[in-house]
Scaffold this motif. Sequence first.
Motif, PDB file in Angstrom:
ATOM      1  N   SER A 310       0.817  -1.210   0.000  1.00 36.04           N
ATOM      2  CA  SER A 310       0.000   0.000   0.000  1.00 36.04           C
ATOM      3  C   SER A 310       0.853   1.263   0.000  1.00 36.04           C
ATOM      4  O   SER A 310       0.428   2.307  -0.508  1.00 36.04           O
ATOM      5  CB  SER A 310      -0.927   0.011   1.219  1.00 36.04           C
ATOM      6  OG  SER A 310      -1.706   1.180   1.244  1.00 36.04           O
ATOM      7  N   ALA A 311       2.065   1.189   0.544  1.00 36.04           N
ATOM      8  CA  ALA A 311       2.945   2.357   0.555  1.00 36.04           C
ATOM      9  C   ALA A 311       3.294   2.798  -0.860  1.00 36.04           C
ATOM     10  O   ALA A 311       3.680   3.947  -1.082  1.00 36.04           O
ATOM     11  CB  ALA A 311       4.217   2.053   1.343  1.00 36.04           C
ATOM     12  N   GLU A 312       3.152   1.900  -1.832  1.00 37.73           N
ATOM     13  CA  GLU A 312       3.461   2.246  -3.218  1.00 37.73           C
ATOM     14  C   GLU A 312       2.383   3.119  -3.840  1.00 37.73           C
ATOM     15  O   GLU A 312       2.677   3.983  -4.670  1.00 37.73           O
ATOM     16  CB  GLU A 312       3.633   0.965  -4.044  1.00 37.73           C
ATOM     17  CG  GLU A 312       4.783   0.097  -3.590  1.00 37.73           C
ATOM     18  CD  GLU A 312       4.823  -1.262  -4.282  1.00 37.73           C
ATOM     19  OE1 GLU A 312       5.810  -1.994  -4.078  1.00 37.73           O
ATOM     20  OE2 GLU A 312       3.865  -1.598  -5.010  1.00 37.73           O
ATOM     21  N   ASN A 313       1.118   2.871  -3.474  1.00 43.27           N
ATOM     22  CA  ASN A 313       0.047   3.635  -4.139  1.00 43.27           C
ATOM     23  C   ASN A 313      -1.065   4.125  -3.205  1.00 43.27           C
ATOM     24  O   ASN A 313      -2.076   4.645  -3.678  1.00 43.27           O
ATOM     25  CB  ASN A 313      -0.562   2.815  -5.281  1.00 43.27           C
ATOM     26  CG  ASN A 313      -1.325   1.593  -4.782  1.00 43.27           C
ATOM     27  OD1 ASN A 313      -1.239   1.216  -3.609  1.00 43.27           O
ATOM     28  ND2 ASN A 313      -2.074   0.964  -5.670  1.00 43.27           N
ATOM     29  N   TRP A 314      -0.896   3.985  -1.913  1.00 43.79           N
ATOM     30  CA  TRP A 314      -1.831   4.532  -0.931  1.00 43.79           C
ATOM     31  C   TRP A 314      -3.268   4.055  -1.163  1.00 43.79           C
ATOM     32  O   TRP A 314      -4.201   4.866  -1.217  1.00 43.79           O
ATOM     33  CB  TRP A 314      -1.775   6.057  -0.936  1.00 43.79           C
ATOM     34  CG  TRP A 314      -0.552   6.626  -0.284  1.00 43.79           C
ATOM     35  CD1 TRP A 314       0.539   5.942   0.146  1.00 43.79           C
ATOM     36  CD2 TRP A 314      -0.294   8.001   0.022  1.00 43.79           C
ATOM     37  NE1 TRP A 314       1.471   6.784   0.697  1.00 43.79           N
ATOM     38  CE2 TRP A 314       0.986   8.065   0.632  1.00 43.79           C
ATOM     39  CE3 TRP A 314      -0.998   9.169  -0.165  1.00 43.79           C
ATOM     40  CZ2 TRP A 314       1.557   9.264   1.047  1.00 43.79           C
ATOM     41  CZ3 TRP A 314      -0.425  10.362   0.253  1.00 43.79           C
ATOM     42  CH2 TRP A 314       0.837  10.415   0.850  1.00 43.79           C
ATOM     43  N   ASP A 315      -3.466   2.759  -1.264  1.00 42.51           N
ATOM     44  CA  ASP A 315      -4.820   2.246  -1.441  1.00 42.51           C
ATOM     45  C   ASP A 315      -5.464   1.820  -0.121  1.00 42.51           C
ATOM     46  O   ASP A 315      -6.580   1.308  -0.111  1.00 42.51           O
ATOM     47  CB  ASP A 315      -4.839   1.082  -2.441  1.00 42.51           C
ATOM     48  CG  ASP A 315      -4.047  -0.134  -1.957  1.00 42.51           C
ATOM     49  OD1 ASP A 315      -3.308  -0.010  -0.956  1.00 42.51           O
ATOM     50  OD2 ASP A 315      -4.164  -1.203  -2.591  1.00 42.51           O
ATOM     51  N   ALA A 316      -4.767   2.028   1.014  1.00 44.75           N
ATOM     52  CA  ALA A 316      -5.322   1.684   2.323  1.00 44.75           C
ATOM     53  C   ALA A 316      -6.401   2.699   2.714  1.00 44.75           C
ATOM     54  O   ALA A 316      -6.439   3.817   2.205  1.00 44.75           O
ATOM     55  CB  ALA A 316      -4.210   1.653   3.377  1.00 44.75           C
ATOM     56  N   PRO A 317      -7.294   2.344   3.650  1.00 51.24           N
ATOM     57  CA  PRO A 317      -8.367   3.274   4.034  1.00 51.24           C
ATOM     58  C   PRO A 317      -7.909   4.443   4.890  1.00 51.24           C
ATOM     59  O   PRO A 317      -8.510   5.510   4.874  1.00 51.24           O
ATOM     60  CB  PRO A 317      -9.352   2.382   4.796  1.00 51.24           C
ATOM     61  CG  PRO A 317      -8.567   1.210   5.252  1.00 51.24           C
ATOM     62  CD  PRO A 317      -7.496   0.998   4.233  1.00 51.24           C
ATOM     63  N   VAL A 318      -6.812   4.258   5.670  1.00 53.26           N
ATOM     64  CA  VAL A 318      -6.284   5.347   6.504  1.00 53.26           C
ATOM     65  C   VAL A 318      -4.780   5.445   6.258  1.00 53.26           C
ATOM     66  O   VAL A 318      -4.052   4.474   6.451  1.00 53.26           O
ATOM     67  CB  VAL A 318      -6.559   5.110   8.004  1.00 53.26           C
ATOM     68  CG1 VAL A 318      -5.980   6.254   8.829  1.00 53.26           C
ATOM     69  CG2 VAL A 318      -8.059   4.974   8.275  1.00 53.26           C
ATOM     70  N   ILE A 319      -4.342   6.615   5.823  1.00 53.05           N
ATOM     71  CA  ILE A 319      -2.927   6.875   5.558  1.00 53.05           C
ATOM     72  C   ILE A 319      -2.450   7.931   6.543  1.00 53.05           C
ATOM     73  O   ILE A 319      -3.098   8.968   6.708  1.00 53.05           O
ATOM     74  CB  ILE A 319      -2.702   7.417   4.124  1.00 53.05           C
ATOM     75  CG1 ILE A 319      -3.478   6.620   3.072  1.00 53.05           C
ATOM     76  CG2 ILE A 319      -1.218   7.498   3.808  1.00 53.05           C
ATOM     77  CD1 ILE A 319      -2.968   5.263   2.803  1.00 53.05           C
ATOM     78  N   VAL A 320      -1.328   7.683   7.209  1.00 53.60           N
ATOM     79  CA  VAL A 320      -0.707   8.699   8.060  1.00 53.60           C
ATOM     80  C   VAL A 320       0.674   8.970   7.482  1.00 53.60           C
ATOM     81  O   VAL A 320       1.513   8.068   7.394  1.00 53.60           O
ATOM     82  CB  VAL A 320      -0.588   8.220   9.523  1.00 53.60           C
ATOM     83  CG1 VAL A 320      -0.086   9.358  10.404  1.00 53.60           C
ATOM     84  CG2 VAL A 320      -1.929   7.711  10.042  1.00 53.60           C
ATOM     85  N   THR A 321       0.899  10.198   7.056  1.00 51.74           N
ATOM     86  CA  THR A 321       2.145  10.510   6.354  1.00 51.74           C
ATOM     87  C   THR A 321       2.647  11.888   6.756  1.00 51.74           C
ATOM     88  O   THR A 321       2.071  12.544   7.634  1.00 51.74           O
ATOM     89  CB  THR A 321       1.927  10.410   4.832  1.00 51.74           C
ATOM     90  OG1 THR A 321       3.192  10.468   4.160  1.00 51.74           O
ATOM     91  CG2 THR A 321       1.037  11.542   4.317  1.00 51.74           C
ATOM     92  N   THR A 322       3.733  12.326   6.130  1.00 53.87           N
ATOM     93  CA  THR A 322       4.364  13.609   6.471  1.00 53.87           C
ATOM     94  C   THR A 322       4.118  14.658   5.391  1.00 53.87           C
ATOM     95  O   THR A 322       3.797  14.340   4.246  1.00 53.87           O
ATOM     96  CB  THR A 322       5.882  13.430   6.630  1.00 53.87           C
ATOM     97  OG1 THR A 322       6.409  12.906   5.398  1.00 53.87           O
ATOM     98  CG2 THR A 322       6.214  12.486   7.764  1.00 53.87           C
ATOM     99  N   ASN A 323       4.308  15.912   5.764  1.00 54.46           N
ATOM    100  CA  ASN A 323       4.264  16.998   4.778  1.00 54.46           C
ATOM    101  C   ASN A 323       5.226  16.722   3.627  1.00 54.46           C
ATOM    102  O   ASN A 323       4.898  16.951   2.454  1.00 54.46           O
ATOM    103  CB  ASN A 323       4.654  18.327   5.427  1.00 54.46           C
ATOM    104  CG  ASN A 323       3.539  18.920   6.268  1.00 54.46           C
ATOM    105  OD1 ASN A 323       2.379  18.537   6.147  1.00 54.46           O
ATOM    106  ND2 ASN A 323       3.894  19.849   7.137  1.00 54.46           N
ATOM    107  N   VAL A 324       6.422  16.252   3.959  1.00 55.75           N
ATOM    108  CA  VAL A 324       7.436  16.003   2.931  1.00 55.75           C
ATOM    109  C   VAL A 324       6.939  14.961   1.941  1.00 55.75           C
ATOM    110  O   VAL A 324       6.983  15.169   0.718  1.00 55.75           O
ATOM    111  CB  VAL A 324       8.762  15.540   3.577  1.00 55.75           C
ATOM    112  CG1 VAL A 324       9.748  15.077   2.510  1.00 55.75           C
ATOM    113  CG2 VAL A 324       9.378  16.675   4.391  1.00 55.75           C
ATOM    114  N   GLN A 325       6.469  13.823   2.441  1.00 51.20           N
ATOM    115  CA  GLN A 325       5.996  12.760   1.559  1.00 51.20           C
ATOM    116  C   GLN A 325       4.807  13.222   0.713  1.00 51.20           C
ATOM    117  O   GLN A 325       4.737  12.965  -0.491  1.00 51.20           O
ATOM    118  CB  GLN A 325       5.595  11.546   2.402  1.00 51.20           C
ATOM    119  CG  GLN A 325       5.169  10.323   1.604  1.00 51.20           C
ATOM    120  CD  GLN A 325       6.315   9.652   0.897  1.00 51.20           C
ATOM    121  OE1 GLN A 325       6.287   9.488  -0.324  1.00 51.20           O
ATOM    122  NE2 GLN A 325       7.344   9.256   1.639  1.00 51.20           N
TER     123      GLN A 325
END
Length: 711
Positions: A310-325
């Motif tokens: 999922s980290a490749e295309n963000w298909d998970a229902p909840v994503i927690v990430t950074t401003n940079v990413q």
Amino acid sequence: MYVGHTSEDGREQSVIDHLKKTAQLAGDYAQAFGAGELGYQIGLTHDIGKYSAEFQRHILHNAPSADHSTCGAKELKNLNMLCAAICVAGHHTGLPDFGNPRDTAENSTLCGRLKREPPTLPDYSEYLNEISLKYAPSPRFGNNFDNSFFTRMLYSCLVDADFLDTEAFMSNGVVQRGGYDHLDQLASRLEVYIQPWWDAKSELNKKRCEILKSCLNAGKNAKGLYSLTVPTGGGKTVSSLAFALLHAVEHKMSRIIYVIPYTSIIEQTADVFRKIVGAENVLEHHSNISFDPKDDTEKSRNNLSKLRLSAENWDAPVIVTTNVQFFESLFANKSSKCRKLHNLANSVIIFDEAQMLPLPYLKPCVRAIANLVQYYGATAVLCTATQPSLEKLFPADMTVTEICPNTSEMYEFFRRTSLRHIGKQSNGKLAEHMAQQEQALTIVNSRKQAHELFELLPKEGRFHLSTLMTPLHRRKILLEIRQRLKNGLPCRLVATSLVEAGVDVDFPAVFRAEAGLDSIIQAAGRCNREGKRTAEESVVYIFESEDKPPRLIEQNIKMMREVARRFSDLASPQTIHNYFDTLHSFQDENLDKKRIIDAFEHGRSGCLLPFAQVASDFRLIETETKSVLIAIEEDAVKLADEMQWGNWSRQLTRKATQYIVNVYPQHFKALVNTGAVSALTEDMGILKDLTLYSEHTGLSLNCDEGQSLFV
């Protein structure tokens, strides 16, 4: 049959099969923002160059490869579909600069590549026997920035679809993606989680429930642009998730994306979400994350394997990430970073600590948020404990709606500290002030000063936190600090600003070196956090350091002093709003320091739509650093051994981040030259002289001059 892919076990996938399946996926993805037919056509066109005899010899007999991406781009250009053409041209190497009509066939721009003819390009006309292309319209935008944004979103649909169909064939269906719980199930789990809260006894918890209820009610409102201004201690994290889940269910949206400024606070936010909705539904994506299971159960391994994909295309229902990413992906041009972008459409996007959006990129970041809301069905929430005054930067026809009413009343209720300026203070004086307190926190603007002040403190119960310590080391120190605070033991902490944003500590007294007002308010959030003392006896002492402030924040300090002269209460919503208004007005030209918006609107050096140039320029963290692996922990020693034997992998590098300290190039060079560090690459080394790493202050440097602001 024209072969598009061959697998290791000898299977073959025809070009037509791959094109049709990619077209279907790309069309489905693009339909989320009304461009389904266009998405289908670029999927159908992207590999038609593989119909050439040259490519068939390459894939079947390992002959030299031929340019197959430009072939599809030329066909789309002939159909007057230039936006689609640039996506196809860059589906392997990245979105190229559009260029200008004067470019020649030798140029790598789209305009240059479209001039290529045989023998530079192969004959791929056999595609006409299997495929019929047709014109699909692109939406019309009023400016080139919006055009460029749409192009990148469309490109995302293509490259993700291309990768997923290729993966499905190569793995023969073994790789399984998706399978997450639906958002309505996650919303039900939230209801169960918060149910005990409604029987609140204390006034504090009743007020937190009031905020939570406002967020739940607002979740039913229309899609759009919102702000959520909740003072420290008001339960902002869970309340914002509550809004997002109910809003997503109400509008049949796809996912929730939580964007956070620092990796230092992302882990605790992700942990809260995992407890509420289940670990298997939360993707934590940033530079420090490792997708290794915490235990060896089959369920744990399967969950982590799914989240790694999922980290490749963000298909998970909840994503927690950074401003940079998040933002660097939005302005990227490479397929690996852009794959995820189409999954931002029809999502709820929470920008936590929105006041932390970096000033040099503030305008392009705001324009990107506006695009997602206006054209891609997203809802955005600017979530803060302060009011960053961003509404003026959005288009005039966009309204920011506050979710939590009565922000002034909330401020008065949650007010837990008093701010007091105590003038210029030497390190010796600061140490004396701290020694008079059983428990105190001092936040300074440089690692150098943090180290010097720490050495002056009484040894019992003194602590130091800075990025000269590994992430794992900092977490261990924080655990000990929290325990001592809880037990009423002496605890004096000196830290850089990394401790401000969301780190859950509660000191009775805080000293803060002059900084921007937002930083001072964040520091105040580490004082009397649980409201066990009165605001009058919980003082945040602001001081002018004897050290010259880092150039990066000089302007912020000047603006803070200016509003301090005009407002008696530095922490009031009115003061904070005025501070940001003043700062943004004064810095107006520097809010797009790299002229990103202008580059897309008017071109750069004669080049239109400079996707590759902008991707190279857009770096939220611009200071170059080198990585030093601290091989003290047993796992770190094993990693160091593997790396020294040349066993590099992305997963190995991710594991190593927990044991890494980042240093400036001049310090890395000095450590290598003295033999203290063994360089593995020009950007990474292993600390050999372990005496240079202190259990109290982390990595010792020969010098810490120049750019000393580094949290």
